[in-house]
Structure formats: structure tokens, C-alpha cells
Design an enzyme around this catalytic site. Structure first.
Site, PDB file in Angstrom:
ATOM      1  CB  SER A 194      -0.505   3.027 -12.063  1.00  0.00           C
ATOM      2  OG  SER A 194      -1.657   3.838 -12.131  1.00  0.00           O
ATOM      3  CB  SER A 238      -1.565   6.682 -11.254  1.00  0.00           C
ATOM      4  OG  SER A 238      -1.772   5.849 -10.504  1.00  0.00           O
ATOM      5  CE  LYS A 263       0.207   6.039  -7.263  1.00  0.00           C
ATOM      6  NZ  LYS A 263      -0.506   4.698  -8.329  1.00  0.00           N
TER       7      LYS A 263
HETATM    8  N1  GLN Z   1      -4.486   4.491 -16.339  1.00  0.00           N
HETATM    9  C1  GLN Z   1      -5.994   3.559 -15.052  1.00  0.00           C
HETATM   10  C2  GLN Z   1      -6.751   4.243 -14.626  1.00  0.00           C
HETATM   11  O1  GLN Z   1      -6.866   5.584 -15.153  1.00  0.00           O
HETATM   12  C3  GLN Z   1      -4.840   2.929 -14.020  1.00  0.00           C
HETATM   13  C4  GLN Z   1      -4.241   4.009 -12.931  1.00  0.00           C
HETATM   14  C5  GLN Z   1      -3.978   2.182 -11.765  1.00  0.00           C
HETATM   15  O2  GLN Z   1      -3.501   1.596 -12.304  1.00  0.00           O
HETATM   16  N2  GLN Z   1      -3.512   2.951 -10.755  1.00  0.00           N
HETATM   17  O3  GLN Z   1      -7.510   3.644 -14.459  1.00  0.00           O
END
Ligand code: GLN
Length: 451
Positions: free
Chosen positions: A157, A133, A58
Site C-alpha cells: 500500500s 491503499s 494517511k
Molecule cells: N492491496 C492489499 C490489500 O488490499 C494491500 C493493502 C495494504 O498494503 N494495506 O490487502
């Protein structure tokens, strides 16, 4: 098959499908092939499970000399001077880094639509999001571009994209894996974790990246067990809790059905399950967006055009900061910085940030209570299967609500995996298995027996 052939296969697959999937931002082809050739010349396959294996990373995990953007225009040209601890560990095992994977900008999002570069597509249906994400990580594994990927999970995410793409994703216990070299979003929630096709592969990559690190003050100094030793298939006597909030309103009935079917399978293997309650989980999304945005507003202050990445042209220093950040950050990142700055400002701190931290403690206690009597908690990973590209992007609150089943886990700091659990209307569903702190072993045992 030689390591060179294996790595070449990975790049061949990428050249065939990534034009459509758009999982990769940067490839490491020359270096990866050089490493594969060196391993072929050594001619030995040591007893390291990742030896010569193609791995995608990532793009918020720093890699020395290999562009690391966090999918932000602000870091479009950023080449780190060092490797993250997890990258060191992978290189120690001679894992081969194939390239860097798309994500929502600075890990803020649930669909990859917040990337500053491209929208990754779900390999199961190109009109749908891969989740986020870590959408690039999950899509690259699902599309067969790599066998292993690393993601990061602050509020879901790793697990949510794993669920949407039909692969296995583990969010470790907070402190299990070093965050050194993970570009910080919300430091008290962020964890790096593995995304793979099988539970076994997941346990191997997890083994490689776990452990105490003196460069991360929140890294836990606890022993790392042999995760693969849990892959016995034996779950006789396992006590499972099923929170009624996880099968309640707002969860797609077809998703509920797939979870019930999974529970029956676990029962047939000798486990027992009972309904429990996590009463404070309904406040988790609200508390999360205060805490995560507050921490993000502080962490992202470092992107000022001086130290990292792109610098806008301007007449004076203040203008330069302003222009760099206005042009470099996307809308969602700006929204979080403003929300976080507001929540932390004097006069509002007690009403928002302090309150959210109190709610966080109550959520943690909910989990502790359940774990007094049960070994694992099981439920869906997400309330629905993958949604369409464009469907939620104009409505942040609907987008945030999609993480309702994953966020409580981050607030409590406990580990959880998502494993594929059948198809709903032709799209993958995910089973979430949540464990006690530092008991990833029992999660792997359960997931492997179920898989
Ligand atoms: N979707 C969540 C956010 O936008 C979690 C994102 C994540 O786990 N990095 O904060």
C-alpha cells in the site's frame, strides 16, 4: 520564503486541484498556520530537515484532536485523544501537518475505490486510480499539494500507489517504525513509511520516524543509521538479484522493458546483476489473504459502536453492535472479516491459517537464500501501470493479483522502495528495490544512484 508562505502555498495548491484529485479528507489549516507563524517568529531554521515542512498523513494514523477516519463511515466523527508515535516524532522536528489523506477503508484495497468517502484520482490521468491503499498520500505528493506524506504498507500500500503516481515510497523493515497509533489492519505485516518526490526527501522523513518505541512491542531495538549518508551516488560492486518470477507471465512487456533499461543504467554505474528465483512467491497472494484477513477479523472487532466512532440507534446491545457494523463497514471490509473469521474457526485453522503461516516461512527463506549472495533484489513494483477507475472493482481476485510483486516483501518482513522508472504509455512505472532486514541504507544508496 517564510514558513507561513510555504504552508499557504500548500493550501493554495490544495484549493486549486483537490476538487478534482480528492486526496484530502480533512484539513488542519488553522493549526498549521499557527505553527508556521510560530516558526517564523522564532526566525531560525534549525538543523532538522523537516523543520517547517508541509506533510500529509494517511488517515489511519491517529492525530490528537484531528479527525481520523480510516476512510470508514464507522469512524466518520472520530477524533483521537493522542498522537501516534510517528506524529510525535514529526512534531518534535517541527514538521507541519497539513491534513489527513484518503485511503481504501481500513487500508483494504489497491485503488482507493474502497474509501467510504471519495475516490482519489491519479494526477497523471484523472480517469485512472492512484493505487492504494495509500492512494491519497501518493496523489497528494504527485499533485504538488504537499512535499512529504506518510502512508502504510501491509501488502504493497505504499509502493503500489507510489509506482502508479510516479513518486518515491518506502516500506521499512517490519519493526523499524513504531506502529503505535497506526490503526491495525494486519498487525504482523503493517508498517508506516514515507512517500515523497525524491529519494533524498524520503531518507529524511524515514530518519525522523524510525526507531525503537516502548509503546509498540513489535518495534525493534536496533540502531537507526544516518540514511542520508548513503546518498553518495556510488554503487560500484553492488550485487543485484533479479527474480525471474518478477519478469515472468502476467507482467506487462512494457513494464519489463522499463526494468531492463533501469538494470542497464545500474550496470553502467558499476553494479552487476544476475537472475535468481523466489520459487514460493507464487503462493504469496493466497497466503497473504488468509493471514491478513485473519488478523483483520480480530483487529476490527474493537469497532463495536461503544468505544470508537459512530453508534447506530437500536433497542438492545446486540442489535446495536450489528447495526453499527452493518452500516459502518463497506463491502470489502465485510468480505475480509468474514474470510478471516472463517479461516480462524475451529476445524479450519489447520487447513488455512496454519498452512498459510507455513507458506510464509518458505517465502521468507526464499529471500534469505538470495540475500546470502546479493545486496539487493530488483524488479518492477507492479505488473501494470495505473488501471482505470471501475476497471477491477467488481472482481476482487483480479484486484488482489495486482499486488503479486509487493506482497512477498511484507510476508518476509524485509524493506523495499518504489522509485519512478520511466513512463509506460504516458503513465509512470515503478522500480522496486528490496533489501536485507534493517538495511534500508543500501536501498537508499541504490535508489539515489539510479534516480
Ligand atoms: N492491496 C492489499 C490489500 O488490499 C494491500 C493493502 C495494504 O498494503 N494495506 O490487502
Amino acid at each position: 520564503i517564510s514558513f507561513t508562505d510555504l504552508v499557504n502555498e500548500s493550501y493554495k495548491r490544495i484549493s486549486e486541484v483537490d476538487g478534482e484529485i480528492k486526496a484530502f479528507l480533512t484539513l488542519n489549516q488553522e493549526e498549521a498556520l499557527r505553527e508556521a507563524k510560530a516558526l517564523d517568529e522564532k526566525g531560525v531554521s534549525e538543523d532538522a530537515p523537516l523543520y517547517g515542512m508541509p506533510i500529509g498523513i494517511k488517515d489511519n494514523i491517529v492525530t490528537k484532536g484531528l479527525r481520523t477516519t480510516c476512510s470508514s463511515q464507522l469512524l466518520a466523527n472520530f477524533e483521537p485523544m493522542h498522537d501516534a508515535t510517528v506524529i510525535h516524532k514529526i512534531k518534535d522536528q517541527q514538521g507541519i501537518i497539513i491534513g489527513k489523506l484518503n485511503m481504501d477503508e481500513f487500508a483494504m484495497g489497491s485503488s482507493n475505490e474502497n474509501s467510504g468517502f471519495q475516490v482519489t484520482r491519479n494526477p497523471w490521468d484523472l480517469d485512472r486510480v492512484p493505487g492504494g491503499s495509500s492512494g491519497g498520500s501518493a496523489a497528494s505528493v504527485a499533485a504538488g499539494e504537499v512535499l512529504f506524506a506518510l502512508g502504510s504498507d501491509t501488502g504493497g500500500s505504499i509502493r503500489q500507489p507510489a509506482s502508479f503516481c510516479g513518486v518515491v515510497g518506502m516500506k521499512p523493515t517490519y519493526g523499524r517504525v513504531s506502529r503505535f497509533g497506526l490503526v491495525a489492519f494486519a498487525s504482523s505485516l503493517d508498517q508506516i513509511g514515507p512517500i515523497t518526490r525524491t529519494v533524498e526527501d524520503n531518507a529524511y522523513l524515514m530518519q525522523a520516524i524510525s526507531g525503537h518505541d516502548k509503546y509498540d512491542s513489535t518495534s525493534a531495538n536496533v540502531d537507526v543509521p544516518d540514511f542520508a549518508s548513503n546518498l553518495t551516488g556510488d554503487i560500484k560492486g553492488l550485487k543485484i538479484a533479479v527474480p525471474k518470477e518478477y519478469l515472468g507471465e502476467g507482467v506487462d512487456p512494457a513494464i519489463k522493458d522499463s526494468v531492463i533499461t533501469a538494470l542497464k543504467q545500474l550496470e553502467a554505474l558499476g553494479a552487476t546483476w544476475e537472475e535468481v528465483s523466489l520459487p514460493y512467491s507464487k503462493y504469496a497472494v493466497a497466503a497473504y489473504y488468509i493471514i491478513a484477513s485473519s488478523e483483520a477479523s480480530a483487529n476490527l472487532a474493537r469497532f463495536d459502536g461503544v468505544r470508537y466512532g459512530v453508534r447506530a440507534e437500536a433497542d438492545n446491545l446486540l442489535e446495536m453492535y450489528k447495526k453499527t457494523r452493518s452500516e459502518g463497514f463497506g463491502d470489502e471490509v465485510k468480505r475480509r472479516i468474514m474470510l478471516g473469521t472463517f479461516a480462524l474457526s475451529s476445524g479450519y485453522y489447520d487447513a488455512y491459517y496454519k498452512k498459510a503461516q507455513q507458506v510464509r516461512t518458505l517465502i521468507k527463506q526464499d529471500f534469505e537464500k538470495v540475500f546470502e549472495k546479493y545486496d539487493v533484489i530488483v524488479g518492477p513494483t507492479t505488473p501494470t501501470p495505473a488501471f482505470k477507475i471501475g476497471e477491477k472493482i467488481d472482481d476482487p481476485l483480479t484486484m488482489y493479483a495486482n499486488d503479486i510483486l509487493t506482497i512477498p516483501v511484507n510476508l518476509a518482513g524485509v524493506p523495499a522502495i518504489s522509485v519512478p522508472c520511466g513512463l509506460v504509455n504516458g503513465l509512470p512505472a515503478g522500480l522496486q528495490i528490496i533489501g536485507k532486514p534493517f538495511d534500508e541504507g543500501t536501498i537508499y544508496r541504490t535508489a539515489h544512484a539510479y534516480e
